[in-house]
Design an enzyme around this catalytic site. Sequence first.
Site, PDB file in Angstrom:
ATOM      1  N   GLY A 131      -0.939   0.285 -12.048  1.00 62.36           N
ATOM      2  CA  GLY A 131      -0.030   0.700 -10.987  1.00 62.36           C
ATOM      3  C   GLY A 131       0.649  -0.509 -10.382  1.00 62.36           C
ATOM      4  O   GLY A 131       1.785  -0.850 -10.722  1.00 62.36           O
ATOM      5  N   ARG A 268       8.104  20.987  27.041  1.00 63.34           N
ATOM      6  CA  ARG A 268       6.687  21.285  27.293  1.00 63.34           C
ATOM      7  C   ARG A 268       6.289  20.807  28.691  1.00 63.34           C
ATOM      8  O   ARG A 268       6.521  19.633  29.040  1.00 63.34           O
ATOM      9  CB  ARG A 268       5.835  20.557  26.251  1.00 63.34           C
ATOM     10  CG  ARG A 268       4.353  20.644  26.472  1.00 63.34           C
ATOM     11  CD  ARG A 268       3.828  22.000  26.128  1.00 63.34           C
ATOM     12  NE  ARG A 268       2.373  22.059  26.220  1.00 63.34           N
ATOM     13  CZ  ARG A 268       1.697  23.191  26.130  1.00 63.34           C
ATOM     14  NH1 ARG A 268       2.328  24.343  25.959  1.00 63.34           N
ATOM     15  NH2 ARG A 268       0.384  23.181  26.204  1.00 63.34           N
ATOM     16  N   GLN A 336       1.099  13.325  18.324  1.00 61.86           N
ATOM     17  CA  GLN A 336       0.431  13.101  19.620  1.00 61.86           C
ATOM     18  C   GLN A 336       1.216  13.748  20.757  1.00 61.86           C
ATOM     19  O   GLN A 336       0.635  14.383  21.644  1.00 61.86           O
ATOM     20  CB  GLN A 336       0.286  11.579  19.849  1.00 61.86           C
ATOM     21  CG  GLN A 336      -0.665  11.216  20.969  1.00 61.86           C
ATOM     22  CD  GLN A 336      -2.110  11.581  20.641  1.00 61.86           C
ATOM     23  OE1 GLN A 336      -2.471  11.753  19.482  1.00 61.86           O
ATOM     24  NE2 GLN A 336      -2.926  11.742  21.663  1.00 61.86           N
ATOM     25  N   GLU A 363       6.354   2.463  -5.291  1.00 58.86           N
ATOM     26  CA  GLU A 363       7.368   1.411  -5.468  1.00 58.86           C
ATOM     27  C   GLU A 363       6.921   0.087  -4.836  1.00 58.86           C
ATOM     28  O   GLU A 363       7.689  -0.613  -4.191  1.00 58.86           O
ATOM     29  CB  GLU A 363       8.729   1.891  -4.958  1.00 58.86           C
ATOM     30  CG  GLU A 363       9.152   3.141  -5.723  1.00 58.86           C
ATOM     31  CD  GLU A 363      10.616   3.495  -5.621  1.00 58.86           C
ATOM     32  OE1 GLU A 363      11.426   2.592  -5.389  1.00 58.86           O
ATOM     33  OE2 GLU A 363      10.935   4.680  -5.786  1.00 58.86           O
ATOM     34  N   GLY A 364       5.652  -0.211  -5.029  1.00 55.53           N
ATOM     35  CA  GLY A 364       5.047  -1.422  -4.459  1.00 55.53           C
ATOM     36  C   GLY A 364       4.375  -1.093  -3.151  1.00 55.53           C
ATOM     37  O   GLY A 364       5.040  -0.759  -2.175  1.00 55.53           O
TER      38      GLY A 364
HETATM   39  C1  LIG Z   1       3.971  10.932  -4.872  1.00 55.12           C
HETATM   40  C2  LIG Z   1       4.072   9.750  -5.780  1.00 55.12           C
HETATM   41  C3  LIG Z   1       5.226   9.567  -6.534  1.00 55.12           C
HETATM   42  C4  LIG Z   1       5.324   8.504  -7.421  1.00 55.12           C
HETATM   43  N1  LIG Z   1       6.439   8.376  -8.208  1.00 55.12           N
HETATM   44  C5  LIG Z   1       6.447   7.446  -9.208  1.00 55.12           C
HETATM   45  C6  LIG Z   1       7.526   7.413 -10.160  1.00 55.12           C
HETATM   46  O1  LIG Z   1       8.485   8.186 -10.083  1.00 55.12           O
HETATM   47  N2  LIG Z   1       7.452   6.505 -11.166  1.00 55.12           N
HETATM   48  C7  LIG Z   1       6.413   5.632 -11.305  1.00 55.12           C
HETATM   49  O2  LIG Z   1       6.412   4.849 -12.251  1.00 55.12           O
HETATM   50  N3  LIG Z   1       5.384   5.634 -10.406  1.00 55.12           N
HETATM   51  C8  LIG Z   1       5.374   6.530  -9.379  1.00 55.12           C
HETATM   52  N4  LIG Z   1       4.325   6.570  -8.478  1.00 55.12           N
HETATM   53  C9  LIG Z   1       3.215   5.649  -8.664  1.00 55.12           C
HETATM   54  C10 LIG Z   1       3.157   4.546  -7.606  1.00 55.12           C
HETATM   55  O3  LIG Z   1       4.230   3.660  -7.762  1.00 55.12           O
HETATM   56  C11 LIG Z   1       1.774   3.872  -7.726  1.00 55.12           C
HETATM   57  O4  LIG Z   1       0.826   4.801  -7.232  1.00 55.12           O
HETATM   58  C12 LIG Z   1       1.737   2.551  -6.982  1.00 55.12           C
HETATM   59  O5  LIG Z   1       2.479   1.587  -7.674  1.00 55.12           O
HETATM   60  C13 LIG Z   1       0.315   2.027  -6.778  1.00 55.12           C
HETATM   61  O6  LIG Z   1      -0.377   1.991  -7.990  1.00 55.12           O
HETATM   62  P1  LIG Z   1      -1.846   2.634  -8.095  1.00 55.12           P
HETATM   63  O7  LIG Z   1      -1.759   4.010  -7.530  1.00 55.12           O
HETATM   64  O8  LIG Z   1      -2.308   2.472  -9.484  1.00 55.12           O
HETATM   65  O9  LIG Z   1      -2.729   1.774  -7.104  1.00 55.12           O
HETATM   66  P2  LIG Z   1      -3.460   0.370  -7.437  1.00 55.12           P
HETATM   67  O10 LIG Z   1      -2.502  -0.580  -8.063  1.00 55.12           O
HETATM   68  O11 LIG Z   1      -4.720   0.649  -8.159  1.00 55.12           O
HETATM   69  O12 LIG Z   1      -3.797  -0.150  -5.970  1.00 55.12           O
HETATM   70  C14 LIG Z   1      -4.905   0.331  -5.227  1.00 55.12           C
HETATM   71  C15 LIG Z   1      -5.018  -0.517  -3.952  1.00 55.12           C
HETATM   72  O13 LIG Z   1      -5.272  -1.880  -4.291  1.00 55.12           O
HETATM   73  C16 LIG Z   1      -4.289  -2.710  -3.685  1.00 55.12           C
HETATM   74  N5  LIG Z   1      -4.000  -3.842  -4.570  1.00 55.12           N
HETATM   75  C17 LIG Z   1      -3.713  -3.810  -5.895  1.00 55.12           C
HETATM   76  N6  LIG Z   1      -3.506  -5.061  -6.345  1.00 55.12           N
HETATM   77  C18 LIG Z   1      -3.620  -5.892  -5.281  1.00 55.12           C
HETATM   78  C19 LIG Z   1      -3.501  -7.297  -5.079  1.00 55.12           C
HETATM   79  N7  LIG Z   1      -3.178  -8.140  -6.081  1.00 55.12           N
HETATM   80  N8  LIG Z   1      -3.726  -7.791  -3.850  1.00 55.12           N
HETATM   81  C20 LIG Z   1      -4.001  -6.957  -2.809  1.00 55.12           C
HETATM   82  N9  LIG Z   1      -4.130  -5.624  -2.920  1.00 55.12           N
HETATM   83  C21 LIG Z   1      -3.928  -5.102  -4.139  1.00 55.12           C
HETATM   84  C22 LIG Z   1      -3.065  -1.815  -3.502  1.00 55.12           C
HETATM   85  O14 LIG Z   1      -2.192  -2.317  -2.497  1.00 55.12           O
HETATM   86  C23 LIG Z   1      -3.737  -0.516  -3.124  1.00 55.12           C
HETATM   87  O15 LIG Z   1      -4.069  -0.537  -1.761  1.00 55.12           O
HETATM   88  C24 LIG Z   1       4.246   7.584  -7.543  1.00 55.12           C
HETATM   89  C25 LIG Z   1       3.100   7.754  -6.753  1.00 55.12           C
HETATM   90  C26 LIG Z   1       2.992   8.819  -5.903  1.00 55.12           C
HETATM   91  C27 LIG Z   1       1.733   8.987  -5.090  1.00 55.12           C
END
Ligand SMILES: Cc1cc2nc3c(=O)[nH]c(=O)nc-3n(C[C@H](O)[C@H](O)[C@H](O)COP(=O)(O)OP(=O)(O)OC[C@H]3O[C@@H](n4cnc5c(N)ncnc54)[C@H](O)[C@@H]3O)c2cc1C
Length: 383
Positions: A131, A268, A336, A363-364
């Site tokens: 991700g 309210r 709230q 998106e990050g």
């Molecule tokens: C509703 C929804 C729509 C989406 N739409 C799209 C889409 O259209 N296309 C697409 O490609 N993706 C999409 N995504 C995916 C989204 O971009 C990812 O969920 C996101 O990039 C985070 O990746 P992950 O969920 O694997 O979390 P992870 O990368 O596993 O992260 C988990 C946690 O660890 C933290 N973390 C990870 N690495 C580090 C680091 N080096 N230092 C500090 N903290 C860190 C993160 O900040 C987070 O808090 C979507 C997600 C959702 C929920």
Amino acid sequence: MDLALSADQRAVRSAVRQWVDDVVVPHALRNDREERFPQEALEGLRETGFVGMSIPEEYGGGGADPLTYCLFMEELSRGDANVRSIMSVHLGLVAGSVQRWGTDEQKQQWLPRMATGEVLGCFGLTEPDHGSNPADLRATAERRPGGGWRVSGRKVFITNGSIAQVALVMARTGGPGGKGVSAFLVPTGVPGFVANPLHGKLGLRSCDTAELVLDGVEVGPEALLGDEGDGLKVALSALDDGRMSIAASCTGIGQAALDTMVAYAGSREQFGKPIAGHQLVQEMLADSAVDVDASRLLTWAVADLKSRGETYSLAASKAKLFATEASIRVADKCIQVHGGYGYVDEYPAAKYLRDARVTTLYEGTTQVQKLLIGRALTGVNAF
Ligand SMILES: Cc1cc2nc3c(=O)[nH]c(=O)nc-3n(C[C@H](O)[C@H](O)[C@H](O)COP(=O)(O)OP(=O)(O)OC[C@H]3O[C@@H](n4cnc5c(N)ncnc54)[C@H](O)[C@@H]3O)c2cc1C
């Protein structure tokens, strides 16, 4: 920078605002409750031509400049963040990438139909195990005799995944790391391409999110977007626009939440007067108003840099970081101010918070934006 909108920008904002109030707002709560796709909004976007808002006029789009695009995204989100998500992926991530990286033939192939909404786009970067770190993604594209490609892999959480006609898919064509990744425009109706819709999301419940499974999908040589090995650059440049759009979206959610709480606070009554007359309620309104204004200004600063052809990645990270966190604060205060009524779905307050919540993830994440900003400040890569 002149913060006054041009006559054209004001006209587009007011047309979109009216359309959102007429077509989007009346259905938003029911669609959310029932996880029902906002079909009426998508049809209206096609009819009005808003669906092609930022696609250049030569391809039949609206040719909106970056600030107009942000105003559009803010207004959509003010009405329903689901509708903004659909449009932002379609226009910002996919059509924008075709505009930026496509050959003349690819632009002719996709943009006119994207401008009318006959073709909707989705963006396939995230994978089950990759991700925040897409440079290590595992989907593959193998070159076929004759120059085409065979694409295989799994993508998760893909917005528009089961309604799109074209998927921009990042897949590995070379060695490890970002330089081994390429981008492909994959028609979604082809053999081996399956989309599995995801249900049960906390927010953005009425827009489509799906898992994509590509099992030996065959595409021609014309599917490659940019050069071989450009895939991560394609994705990251798209995400700059995506982050600007998310910041605009959060401004819209924040504005909607602020308008809602101001109205509620005026009507309210407790302790014999409107709750708007209690100082601690006014504090929540005032803090929220500043958050919304600051989000809007940071968003407009990104649009301004983009319009002037300057780099805007860092500004987009800052705007996204601030506006996403701010929208959650504002939506939370909206609940709230509503007291117990904010906790039930008869009122929009809870939806604002649930819809805002995803914005610090996709998106990050917030942490990724901080690392990008930290890297720009120090020169040290802390990923
Ligand atoms: C509703 C929804 C729509 C989406 N739409 C799209 C889409 O259209 N296309 C697409 O490609 N993706 C999409 N995504 C995916 C989204 O971009 C990812 O969920 C996101 O990039 C985070 O990746 P992950 O969920 O694997 O979390 P992870 O990368 O596993 O992260 C988990 C946690 O660890 C933290 N973390 C990870 N690495 C580090 C680091 N080096 N230092 C500090 N903290 C860190 C993160 O900040 C987070 O808090 C979507 C997600 C959702 C929920």
